[in-house]
Design a protein around this motif. Structure first.
Motif, PDB file in Angstrom:
ATOM      1  N   GLU A  37       0.720   4.225  -2.703  1.00  0.00           N
ATOM      2  CA  GLU A  37       0.577   5.640  -2.324  1.00  0.00           C
ATOM      3  C   GLU A  37       1.632   6.489  -3.025  1.00  0.00           C
TER       4      GLU A  37
ATOM      5  N   LYS B  19     -11.073   0.366   3.316  1.00  0.00           N
ATOM      6  CA  LYS B  19     -10.496   1.147   4.406  1.00  0.00           C
ATOM      7  C   LYS B  19     -10.057   2.529   3.944  1.00  0.00           C
ATOM      8  N   GLU B  20      -9.558   2.598   2.724  1.00  0.00           N
ATOM      9  CA  GLU B  20      -8.989   3.858   2.251  1.00  0.00           C
ATOM     10  C   GLU B  20      -9.032   3.895   0.735  1.00  0.00           C
ATOM     11  N   GLN B  21      -9.162   5.110   0.185  1.00  0.00           N
ATOM     12  CA  GLN B  21      -9.136   5.293  -1.265  1.00  0.00           C
ATOM     13  C   GLN B  21      -8.213   6.439  -1.618  1.00  0.00           C
TER      14      GLN B  21
ATOM     15  N   ARG C 273      -7.955   0.380  -0.831  1.00  0.00           N
ATOM     16  CA  ARG C 273      -7.305  -0.470   0.171  1.00  0.00           C
ATOM     17  C   ARG C 273      -8.371  -1.167   1.013  1.00  0.00           C
TER      18      ARG C 273
ATOM     19  N   TRP D 171       0.823  -1.205   0.000  1.00  0.00           N
ATOM     20  CA  TRP D 171       0.000   0.000   0.000  1.00  0.00           C
ATOM     21  C   TRP D 171       0.862   1.262   0.000  1.00  0.00           C
TER      22      TRP D 171
ATOM     23  N   SER E 221      -9.744  -3.465   4.271  1.00  0.00           N
ATOM     24  CA  SER E 221      -9.428  -3.528   5.695  1.00  0.00           C
ATOM     25  C   SER E 221      -8.680  -4.811   6.064  1.00  0.00           C
TER      26      SER E 221
END
Length: 320
Positions: free
Chosen positions: A65, A302-304, A78, A61, A80
């Motif tokens: 990023e 969880k995240e974008q 992403r 990840w 979890s």
């Protein structure tokens, strides 16, 4: 033969590339470099890259990023935790904004350089363009033999024809992607679902390369799980096998009892047949119903990274 696609005015069609990743720190930067080089040479198209991190624990990840900060075409999702390859593929398909969407694994066994040929076939009117493997370099004899047998057994047992020797490396038209996104199947087998819709399909052949780095994430357990999902999702044959075994046992017992004129010969095979018949049918239906009524989302985001061009569907609940 399908008709060629008409692109309106001067607007360029957009192609989205979905890349599921699980512990691919050793290769993800190389994957991005080759994908970007290929897409930049794809004249007449706009493009985006969507990396889906399926719960990696090795720094994948963080690498994604870094790529997104340097390349505005990169978007990322992403999970979890690890929800599996099929869930990662579906998350990318649901997020993709392209008129055509390519799914390709991050390990570079499938060459990104095939994408222009796939895109041309899409422009020629094909809704699905599958990449068909001629050779599988760098894989064990067991893996090659089991894959060869699996595709043919699945095709023979399936209620609809399937493309042989193809994985998830495919180009899909937007209309087909929309149908996939609308499905509520909790046990989705993506390759079978694509064939089930019956859209016109072409293929390109290639020799599959060894992994550039790392090890295959498809363990024997995961291979069996995917095989089970494919068989149960695309065919009623396993369910009918239980019926056939039970019926055969019952008939065998009846035949033996009739020939020897001894009703006691029916007890064991008759009991076995009845139990097999009942347990098999009830078990399969209960499992299917259980998965559907659980109500769990397919995965948790969880995240974008990157700006989605359309709202993600409700199934993609974001963890707080």
């Amino acid at each position: 033969m399908p008709q060629k696609r008409q692109t309106p005015g001067t607007k360029k069609p957009k192609i989205s590339v979905v890349v599921p990743c699980y512990n691919e720190i050793d290769v993800v930067r190389h994957t991005h470099a080759r994908l970007t080089g290929t897409l930049r040479r794809l004249s007449g198209f706009e493009y985006e890259q969507i990396y889906v991190d399926d719960g990696s624990v090795d720094g994948t990840w963080e690498a994604i990023e870094s790529l997104s900060r340097r390349d505005p075409s990169v978007r990322a999702i992403r999970f979890s935790r690890n929800f599996g390859h099929q869930a990662a593929c579906m998350a990318g398909l649901r997020a993709a904004a392209g008129d055509a969407v390519v799914v390709i694994d991050a390990d570079l066994q499938d060459p990104p350089e095939l994408i222009p040929e796939m895109a041309q076939l899409w422009l020629d009117g094909w809704s699905v363009v599958s990449a068909r493997r001629r050779r599988r370099d760098g894989e064990t004899l067991f893996k090659k033999a089991s894959a060869y047998a699996f595709y043919r057994v699945l095709n023979a047992m399936s209620d609809h024809s399937l493309a042989l020797d193809t994985g998830d490396f495919r180009l899909l038209d937007r209309e087909l992607v929309a149908h996939l996104n609308d499905t509520s199947d909790k046990n989705l087998y993506l390759r079978g679902a694509i064939s089930w819709f019956g859209f016109p399909e072409a293929s390109v052949e290639y020799d599959r390369n060894p992994r550039l780095a790392g090890e295959s994430k498809y363990t024997l357990r995961k291979m069996f799980a995917l095989s089970r999902r494919g068989l149960l999702a695309g065919s009623v044959t396993p369910l009918r096998m239980s019926t056939c075994v039970g019926a055969a046992a019952l008939l065998g017992g009846l035949g033996a009892a009739a020939l020897r004129r001894d009703p006691k010969l029916l007890i064991r095979p008759g009991t076995f047949g009845a139990q097999t018949l009942a347990i098999g049918i009830v078990g399969e239906y209960l499992h299917a119903v259980f998965r559907q009524v659980q109500g769990h989302p397919d995965y948790i985001v969880k995240e974008q990274l990157g700006t989605p061009s359309r709202t993600l569907v409700a199934k993609e609940r974001i963890a707080s």
